[in-house]
Design an enzyme around this catalytic site. Sequence first.
Site, PDB file in Angstrom:
ATOM      1  N   CYS A   1      -2.030  -0.545   7.490  1.00 20.79           N
ATOM      2  CA  CYS A   1      -1.213   0.673   7.398  1.00 20.79           C
ATOM      3  C   CYS A   1      -1.252   1.453   8.714  1.00 20.79           C
ATOM      4  O   CYS A   1      -0.233   2.006   9.135  1.00 20.79           O
ATOM      5  CB  CYS A   1      -1.678   1.526   6.233  1.00 20.79           C
ATOM      6  SG  CYS A   1      -1.317   0.733   4.650  1.00 20.79           S
TER       7      CYS A   1
ATOM      8  N   CYS B   1      -5.909   1.854   5.940  1.00 23.83           N
ATOM      9  CA  CYS B   1      -6.542   0.621   6.399  1.00 23.83           C
ATOM     10  C   CYS B   1      -5.884   0.198   7.720  1.00 23.83           C
ATOM     11  O   CYS B   1      -4.930   0.832   8.190  1.00 23.83           O
ATOM     12  CB  CYS B   1      -6.391  -0.473   5.340  1.00 23.83           C
ATOM     13  SG  CYS B   1      -4.697  -1.106   5.190  1.00 23.83           S
TER      14      CYS B   1
ATOM     15  N   GLU C   1       1.095   3.832   1.875  1.00 25.99           N
ATOM     16  CA  GLU C   1       1.672   4.222   3.165  1.00 25.99           C
ATOM     17  C   GLU C   1       2.885   3.365   3.507  1.00 25.99           C
ATOM     18  O   GLU C   1       3.912   3.872   3.954  1.00 25.99           O
ATOM     19  CB  GLU C   1       0.635   4.055   4.292  1.00 25.99           C
ATOM     20  CG  GLU C   1      -0.608   4.889   4.141  1.00 25.99           C
ATOM     21  CD  GLU C   1      -1.730   4.127   3.423  1.00 25.99           C
ATOM     22  OE1 GLU C   1      -1.463   3.477   2.394  1.00 25.99           O
ATOM     23  OE2 GLU C   1      -2.875   4.210   3.889  1.00 25.99           O
TER      24      GLU C   1
ATOM     25  N   HIS D   1       0.856  -1.192   0.000  1.00 28.36           N
ATOM     26  CA  HIS D   1       0.000   0.000   0.000  1.00 28.36           C
ATOM     27  C   HIS D   1       0.892   1.242   0.000  1.00 28.36           C
ATOM     28  O   HIS D   1       2.057   1.185   0.413  1.00 28.36           O
ATOM     29  CB  HIS D   1      -0.907   0.007   1.237  1.00 28.36           C
ATOM     30  CG  HIS D   1      -2.000  -1.023   1.189  1.00 28.36           C
ATOM     31  ND1 HIS D   1      -2.999  -1.101   2.124  1.00 28.36           N
ATOM     32  CD2 HIS D   1      -2.225  -2.018   0.291  1.00 28.36           C
ATOM     33  CE1 HIS D   1      -3.823  -2.100   1.809  1.00 28.36           C
ATOM     34  NE2 HIS D   1      -3.365  -2.682   0.703  1.00 28.36           N
TER      35      HIS D   1
HETATM   36 ZN   LIG Z   1      -3.327   0.152   3.760  1.00 29.65          ZN
END
Ligand SMILES: [Zn+2]
Length: 171
Positions: free
Chosen positions: A101, A98, A70, A68
């Site tokens: 993260c 999410c 991040e 992801h």
């Molecule tokens: Zn994430």
Amino acid sequence: MANQELTEDSVATQFSAEDRRWMERALALARQGAEAGEVPVGAVVVRDGEAIGEGFNCPIGTHDPTAHAEICALRAAGRAIENYRLAGATLYVSLEPCAMCAGAIVHARIDRVVYAAMEPKAGAVASTQNFFEQPQLNYRVKAEGGLLNQEAGEQLRTFFKDRRRTKKAQV
Ligand SMILES: [Zn+2]
């Protein structure tokens, strides 16, 4: 959905011109992701007015479920300063983080997270839970959402619309 009702005026007073500039950078990174066929999400880690790590969402291209935006930006920042702890840093991301993260953000000791669009299905900062507010966490991350949320939302909507169109054309 209350959070999506934030007006540009109400968020404008909360964020500085510098915040806005870094979020624009996160949106530019998200566009790079979209061009590579990934869901467009971009992230920048900033400390002392400088970007120390950047990334965009790329799990498809890297065959990595953890890739992801991040996580990519945190990894880059850790490598850049040769320290996995990023105290004093702000993470700008174009979509609400999410749970995975949010966990990584706590591990990295990020001070502040600024995100743009809400993620009603998987967002773990305000939408489905308040990850950073868990009482057992001995570290507090300040999270603020809504900066450039219209631009970020538009970017995602356009991406999914184009993808549906491409899929239809392939049938
Ligand atoms: Zn994430």
